[in-house]
Design a protein around this motif. Structure first.
Motif, PDB file in Angstrom:
ATOM      1  N   THR A 161      -3.264  15.123  -0.200  1.00 44.28           N
ATOM      2  CA  THR A 161      -2.770  14.153  -1.175  1.00 44.28           C
ATOM      3  C   THR A 161      -3.443  14.344  -2.524  1.00 44.28           C
ATOM      4  O   THR A 161      -2.779  14.363  -3.571  1.00 44.28           O
ATOM      5  N   ARG A 215       5.850   8.492 -15.093  1.00 42.18           N
ATOM      6  CA  ARG A 215       6.511   9.348 -14.105  1.00 42.18           C
ATOM      7  C   ARG A 215       5.514   9.817 -13.056  1.00 42.18           C
ATOM      8  O   ARG A 215       5.827   9.845 -11.854  1.00 42.18           O
ATOM      9  N   ILE A 218       4.637   6.954 -10.652  1.00 39.57           N
ATOM     10  CA  ILE A 218       5.679   6.780  -9.626  1.00 39.57           C
ATOM     11  C   ILE A 218       5.562   7.877  -8.562  1.00 39.57           C
ATOM     12  O   ILE A 218       5.672   7.611  -7.361  1.00 39.57           O
ATOM     13  N   LYS A 219       5.320   9.119  -9.028  1.00 45.43           N
ATOM     14  CA  LYS A 219       5.156  10.236  -8.099  1.00 45.43           C
ATOM     15  C   LYS A 219       3.947  10.018  -7.194  1.00 45.43           C
ATOM     16  O   LYS A 219       4.011  10.271  -5.981  1.00 45.43           O
ATOM     17  N   LYS A 220       2.855   9.522  -7.762  1.00 41.68           N
ATOM     18  CA  LYS A 220       1.652   9.266  -6.979  1.00 41.68           C
ATOM     19  C   LYS A 220       1.895   8.167  -5.950  1.00 41.68           C
ATOM     20  O   LYS A 220       1.482   8.283  -4.792  1.00 41.68           O
ATOM     21  N   ARG A 221       2.592   7.100  -6.375  1.00 44.29           N
ATOM     22  CA  ARG A 221       2.888   6.007  -5.460  1.00 44.29           C
ATOM     23  C   ARG A 221       3.772   6.478  -4.308  1.00 44.29           C
ATOM     24  O   ARG A 221       3.539   6.134  -3.135  1.00 44.29           O
ATOM     25  N   ASN A 222       4.779   7.288  -4.616  1.00 49.24           N
ATOM     26  CA  ASN A 222       5.662   7.792  -3.564  1.00 49.24           C
ATOM     27  C   ASN A 222       4.925   8.725  -2.612  1.00 49.24           C
ATOM     28  O   ASN A 222       5.174   8.720  -1.396  1.00 49.24           O
ATOM     29  N   THR A 223       4.004   9.542  -3.165  1.00 49.30           N
ATOM     30  CA  THR A 223       3.233  10.447  -2.320  1.00 49.30           C
ATOM     31  C   THR A 223       2.336   9.675  -1.368  1.00 49.30           C
ATOM     32  O   THR A 223       2.257   9.971  -0.172  1.00 49.30           O
ATOM     33  N   ARG A 225       2.730   6.627  -0.405  1.00 51.88           N
ATOM     34  CA  ARG A 225       3.581   5.895   0.544  1.00 51.88           C
ATOM     35  C   ARG A 225       4.032   6.816   1.672  1.00 51.88           C
ATOM     36  O   ARG A 225       4.047   6.419   2.846  1.00 51.88           O
ATOM     37  N   ALA A 226       4.385   8.063   1.324  1.00 53.44           N
ATOM     38  CA  ALA A 226       4.823   9.021   2.353  1.00 53.44           C
ATOM     39  C   ALA A 226       3.680   9.338   3.308  1.00 53.44           C
ATOM     40  O   ALA A 226       3.880   9.462   4.520  1.00 53.44           O
TER      41      ALA A 226
END
Length: 234
Positions: A161, A215, A218-223, A225-226
């Motif tokens: 991560t 941007r 958002i990418k960090k949050r989605n990563t 979360r995954a």
């Protein structure tokens, strides 16, 4: 036929330390060269204190450029340090890419000193400085890509991560500067006489930086979360 033996692990660690220490030395020299060119002006004894400002203005400009460039170099050193935290091995490809990055670091004193010669009819020094910034960001991104994408065995295992977030950050930083530099260049090329458009084009860099900042968040949050969902499914 003689065979070159692979160095022992402790020797490899020493060689890796030399690579990092050499990089730190280049940063130290570049920062030293920034300040060494700034000197107080010679003011005639007949000039009253109230008239010192015309003599001090060039020095103040040089010092402001020094402060800005020092901030950039400090930021590049910090990012390079964070990158080296994940480094456990090296090869010739990594050495060449690191030297390419250090090339842009060591020419900062030249491009920074050239900024004092910027005039309304002569903006080449500004383009050189922006090109220097874009080149350093591109080289740092190239280094991160080589470590995390092309040759992941050079990096310590795990921390997927953190590696992905760092890689994305360096990519967006490079794209921000490269796109902003392209916009400024195109505005000056297509509107060479329109100073209003030219001044407005400089705002493309902070605007793109702000856009890519959100941007990346958002990418960090989605990563994250995954990763969290993946951990729950284990």
């Amino acid at each position: 036929m003689s065979v070159i033996k692979e160095p022992k692990s402790e020797h490899r660690e020493l060689e890796l330390d030399r690579l990092i220490l050499f990089s730190d030395g280049v940063f130290a020299i570049a920062i030293t060269l920034l300040i060494i060119e700034i000197k107080l002006p010679e003011i005639p004894d007949t000039v009253p204190v109230t008239n010192y400002m015309p003599y001090l203005k060039p020095v103040l400009l040089e010092f402001l450029i020094f402060m800005g460039t020092f901030a950039f170099l400090g930021n590049f050193w910090r990012r390079h340090l964070l990158l080296c935290r994940f480094l456990q091995h090296y090869d010739s490809g990594l050495i060449n890419r690191n030297l390419f990055f250090l090339f842009f670091i060591v020419i900062f004193p030249f491009t920074a000193s050239a900024l004092t010669h910027v005039k309304s009819h002569f903006i080449l020094p500004l383009f050189l400085y922006l090109c220097n910034l874009a080149g350093a960001l591109a080289a740092l991104f190239w280094l991160a890509y080589y470590m995390f994408q092309k040759k992941p065995s050079l990096a310590v295992p795990g921390h997927f991560t953190e590696k992905e977030i760092m890689y994305q950050r360096y990519k967006y930083n490079f794209l921000t500067m490269a796109t902003g530099f392209t916009v400024i260049t195109m505005v000056y090329f297509f509107f060479p006489e329109n100073t209003h458009y030219q001044y407005m084009s400089y705002w493309s860099i902070p605007a793109l930086a702000l856009f890519n900042h959100f941007r990346l968040k958002i990418k960090k949050r989605n990563t994250l979360r995954a990763v969290h969902i993946g951990d729950k499914n284990l």
